[in-house]
Motif scaffolding. Structure first.
Motif, PDB file in Angstrom:
ATOM      1  N   UNK A 107      37.122  50.535  31.226  1.00  0.00           N
ATOM      2  CA  UNK A 107      36.349  49.339  30.905  1.00  0.00           C
ATOM      3  C   UNK A 107      37.245  48.110  30.761  1.00  0.00           C
ATOM      4  N   UNK A 108      38.412  48.282  30.177  1.00  0.00           N
ATOM      5  CA  UNK A 108      39.348  47.158  30.036  1.00  0.00           C
ATOM      6  C   UNK A 108      39.820  46.681  31.405  1.00  0.00           C
ATOM      7  N   UNK A 109      40.127  47.606  32.293  1.00  0.00           N
ATOM      8  CA  UNK A 109      40.522  47.231  33.650  1.00  0.00           C
ATOM      9  C   UNK A 109      39.382  46.522  34.381  1.00  0.00           C
ATOM     10  N   UNK A 110      38.166  46.960  34.103  1.00  0.00           N
ATOM     11  CA  UNK A 110      37.003  46.313  34.696  1.00  0.00           C
ATOM     12  C   UNK A 110      36.883  44.865  34.223  1.00  0.00           C
ATOM     13  N   UNK A 111      37.147  44.632  32.953  1.00  0.00           N
ATOM     14  CA  UNK A 111      37.111  43.259  32.435  1.00  0.00           C
ATOM     15  C   UNK A 111      38.163  42.394  33.115  1.00  0.00           C
ATOM     16  N   UNK A 112      39.354  42.926  33.297  1.00  0.00           N
ATOM     17  CA  UNK A 112      40.432  42.175  33.957  1.00  0.00           C
ATOM     18  C   UNK A 112      40.037  41.855  35.396  1.00  0.00           C
ATOM     19  N   UNK A 113      39.472  42.821  36.097  1.00  0.00           N
ATOM     20  CA  UNK A 113      39.073  42.614  37.490  1.00  0.00           C
ATOM     21  C   UNK A 113      37.966  41.564  37.585  1.00  0.00           C
ATOM     22  N   UNK A 114      37.049  41.567  36.648  1.00  0.00           N
ATOM     23  CA  UNK A 114      35.985  40.563  36.626  1.00  0.00           C
ATOM     24  C   UNK A 114      36.575  39.175  36.414  1.00  0.00           C
ATOM     25  N   UNK A 115      37.555  39.072  35.530  1.00  0.00           N
ATOM     26  CA  UNK A 115      38.199  37.775  35.297  1.00  0.00           C
ATOM     27  C   UNK A 115      38.888  37.268  36.560  1.00  0.00           C
ATOM     28  N   UNK A 116      39.582  38.147  37.264  1.00  0.00           N
ATOM     29  CA  UNK A 116      40.280  37.743  38.494  1.00  0.00           C
ATOM     30  C   UNK A 116      39.280  37.314  39.560  1.00  0.00           C
ATOM     31  N   UNK A 117      38.206  38.070  39.724  1.00  0.00           N
ATOM     32  CA  UNK A 117      37.228  37.721  40.753  1.00  0.00           C
ATOM     33  C   UNK A 117      36.512  36.417  40.409  1.00  0.00           C
ATOM     34  N   UNK A 118      36.241  36.193  39.139  1.00  0.00           N
ATOM     35  CA  UNK A 118      35.601  34.950  38.725  1.00  0.00           C
ATOM     36  C   UNK A 118      36.519  33.759  38.957  1.00  0.00           C
ATOM     37  N   UNK A 119      37.800  33.923  38.659  1.00  0.00           N
ATOM     38  CA  UNK A 119      38.774  32.861  38.898  1.00  0.00           C
ATOM     39  C   UNK A 119      38.849  32.525  40.394  1.00  0.00           C
TER      40      UNK A 119
END
Length: 152
Positions: A107-119
């Motif tokens: 789940x933490x990795x998923x949050x990081x990936x979401x942040x990168x894709x949003x950026x």
């Protein structure tokens, strides 16, 4: 609190849904990469595409690790149920904690990936805003055209 056989079994549906979401992300990024590769072969300005591919490579790595953590969590749930079935309660408790920790990592990795894709998406939007910027700091130009059509 005593860990029962049904407790790790409850995680099965949650982990399965997460794995489905992670797989969908992977497939979407794979499609983007294929499209970018085709654009790269045809493009004159390849620097922009290389930056996007670099971003997607990072996201692919994150998704791979998310999937591995999810699978490991699923595997530990099965082991936990096996241990509970055979009466090894103390070991099952520790394995269940490991399963929960692995799920937390996914789940933490998923949050990081979401942040990168949003950026990355915000950068794309920023480029469009600068091209069409006429005293406005947003994408109002899209809505202004629609409102003129509605008035007629």
């Amino acid at each position: 609190m005593e860990l029962q056989l049904s407790t790790p079994a409850l995680l099965f549906s949650a982990i399965t849904l997460l794995m489905l979401a992670f797989t969908n992300r992977f497939l979407a990024i794979a499609s983007l990469i294929r499209g970018l590769h085709k654009s790269y072969l045809e493009a004159q300005d390849k620097e922009s595409i290389v930056k996007q591919i670099h971003n997607l490579r990072i996201r692919l790595r994150l998704i791979k690790n998310m999937q591995l953590s999810g699978v490991f969590s699923f595997l530990l749930c099965v082991i936990c149920m096996y241990l509970l079935f055979h009466g090894f309660t103390e070991a099952a408790n520790w394995v269940f904690v490991g399963s929960m920790a692995s799920l937390l990592i996914a789940l933490a990795l998923s949050m990081i990936e979401i942040q990168i894709s949003t950026r990355a998406l915000n950068l794309e939007l920023g480029d469009m805003e600068q091209i069409y910027k006429k005293g406005s700091s947003s994408l109002d130009f899209i809505f202004k055209k629609d409102s003129k059509k509605d008035e007629e």
